[in-house]
Write an enzyme that holds these catalytic residues in place. Structure first.
Site, short mmCIF file in Angstrom:
data_model
loop_
_atom_site.label_atom_id
_atom_site.label_comp_id
_atom_site.label_asym_id
_atom_site.label_seq_id
_atom_site.Cartn_x
_atom_site.Cartn_y
_atom_site.Cartn_z
NE ARG A 63 -3.82 0.90 1.64
CZ ARG A 63 -5.45 0.78 2.27
NH1 ARG A 63 -5.19 1.81 3.39
NH2 ARG A 63 -6.25 0.13 1.13
CG HIS A 94 -8.70 0.01 -3.09
ND1 HIS A 94 -7.62 -1.60 -3.00
CD2 HIS A 94 -8.87 0.71 -1.79
CE1 HIS A 94 -8.13 -1.44 -1.77
NE2 HIS A 94 -8.41 -0.34 -0.21
CD GLN A 148 -13.16 -1.77 -0.36
OE1 GLN A 148 -12.15 -1.26 0.69
NE2 GLN A 148 -14.21 -1.84 -0.69
CG ASP A 197 -13.58 6.63 -0.69
OD1 ASP A 197 -13.61 6.59 0.80
OD2 ASP A 197 -12.77 6.94 -1.56
CB CYS A 238 -14.42 1.23 -0.14
SG CYS A 238 -13.55 3.05 0.12
NE ARG A 261 -10.48 -4.94 0.58
CZ ARG A 261 -9.68 -4.35 1.31
NH1 ARG A 261 -10.17 -2.64 1.70
NH2 ARG A 261 -8.41 -3.91 0.50
N1 CP Z 1 -10.74 -0.03 2.63
C1 CP Z 1 -10.19 -0.30 2.68
O1 CP Z 1 -9.02 -0.15 1.59
O2 CP Z 1 -9.94 0.06 4.53
P1 CP Z 1 -8.92 0.43 5.19
O3 CP Z 1 -7.91 1.69 4.29
O4 CP Z 1 -8.61 0.09 6.57
O5 CP Z 1 -7.28 -0.90 4.94
N1 NVA Z 2 -9.85 7.01 -1.18
C1 NVA Z 2 -9.47 6.66 0.01
C2 NVA Z 2 -9.94 5.07 0.30
C3 NVA Z 2 -9.27 4.77 1.73
C4 NVA Z 2 -9.51 2.78 1.07
C5 NVA Z 2 -8.70 6.74 0.04
O1 NVA Z 2 -7.30 6.49 -0.91
O2 NVA Z 2 -7.71 7.22 0.70
#
Ligand code: CP
Ligand code: NVA
Length: 309
Positions: free
Chosen positions: A109, A136, A139, A227, A266, A294
């Site tokens: 990540r 993502h 997700q 989101d 998400c 997930r």
């Molecule tokens: N939806 C998602 O990716 O959550 P986190 O940021 O908690 O991993």
């Molecule tokens: N769009 C958000 C998703 C988090 C899971 C971000 O990138 O912070």
């Protein structure tokens, strides 16, 4: 077999993604009510270790990959940038080569998608995108599983997105092109998704509506999605928050969608901003099914990467 990386949904393609969703449903059903840490009967990844590299915060991605590996019979470990040498400037290339000698797969990540591509270029084990600023995909696998479980087949689906045209939307658009469902995107001007993803969806046969009219996007939708207005790494700019306000998913907007429409997010959510409390806590909200999924989706992604699907 070439190493299977999962940086975006196109790496797998529609057939493999469909197989992932089927397998996720099958495995989920087979272990209903089991303790979460118990391995599936076939423990297909026994002895395998996943390295999870985090340059951004996470709750769901971190826990679901860890539990997914346990359920597949393997294990996972975490490296975060603050406490690993990545945070002191060790290169992605060297990190990829070291982790490839010590672990069986890498989940990353990070911010810049190019870092995930760099990791994949130098790794000799599968690399999985656990979120970048661009996309993502993990997700989206969970989201598609959730939509199907709630009785909504993908072909012909009308999915409506409200707010920021971000990484989560990009992967949904990619899925729309692969599975031929339609996406209405309601954003303030200047916050549209990257055109590359809109074109990808359209090239696959999806209809994509880009509009500034939230009500029009919601009319007759099967699935309503939003989101956070401020993704990780972005500024809390006052003008952005003000521009987003008309795109809140609230009871009035939800009432325009189909009666059996479902609400997805998400998470983490900012209730009162991108979604009202009434919708978030209401009967059409499936956000905690989505979060649980997930795990089930991640297991399929891992099995595909290891050539077991
Ligand atoms: N939806 C998602 O990716 O959550 P986190 O940021 O908690 O991993
Ligand atoms: N769009 C958000 C998703 C988090 C899971 C971000 O990138 O912070």
């Amino acid at each position: 077999m070439a190493v299977r990386h999962f940086l975006d949904l196109c790496d797998a393609g529609a057939d493999a993604l469909a197989a992932m969703i089927d397998d996720a449903q099958r495995r989920k059903a087979a272990r209903a009510d089991w303790p979460r840490g118990r391995a599936d009967a076939d423990a297909p990844l026994a002895g395998h270790v996943l390295a999870m590299v985090f340059e951004k915060n996470s709750t769901r991605t971190r826990v679901s990959f860890d539990i997914a590996m346990r359920q597949l019979g393997g294990s996972a470990l975490v490296l975060d940038s603050a406490s690993s040498q990545l945070g002191r400037g060790e290169s992605i290339a060297d990190t990829a080569r070291v982790l490839s000698r010590m672990c069986d797969a890498i989940m990353l990540r990070t911010d810049d998608h190019a870092k995930a591509e760099e990791m994949a270029r130098h790794a000799s084990v599968p690399v999985i995108n656990g979120l970048t600023d661009r996309s993502h995909p993990c997700q989206t696998v969970a989201d598609l599983l959730t939509v199907i479980e709630h009785g909504k087949p993908l072909p012909g689906l009308e999915l409506a997105w409200f707010g920021d045209g971000n990484n989560v939307l990009h992967s949904l658009l990619e899925a729309a092109g692969l599975f031929r469902f339609n996406v209405r995107v309601a954003t303030p001007p200047g916050y549209e998704p990257e055109s590359e993803f809109v074109e990808l969806a359209r090239a696959g046969g999806a209809q994509v509506l880009l509009t500034g009219d939230a009500a029009a996007a919601a009319d007759g939708a099967d699935v309503v999605v939003t989101d956070t207005w401020v993704s990780m790494g972005q500024d809390h700019a006052a003008e952005k928050l003000a521009a987003m306000a008309p795109f809140q998913v609230n009871e009035a907007l939800m009432a325009r969608a189909k009666d059996d429409a479902r609400f997805l997010h998400c998470l983490p959510a900012h209730v009162g901003d991108e979604v009202s409390e009434g919708v978030f806590e209401g009967p059409q909200s499936v956000v905690f099914d989505e979060a649980e999924n997930r795990i089930h989706a991640q297991k399929s992604v891992l099995l595909w990467c290891f050539g077991r699907l």
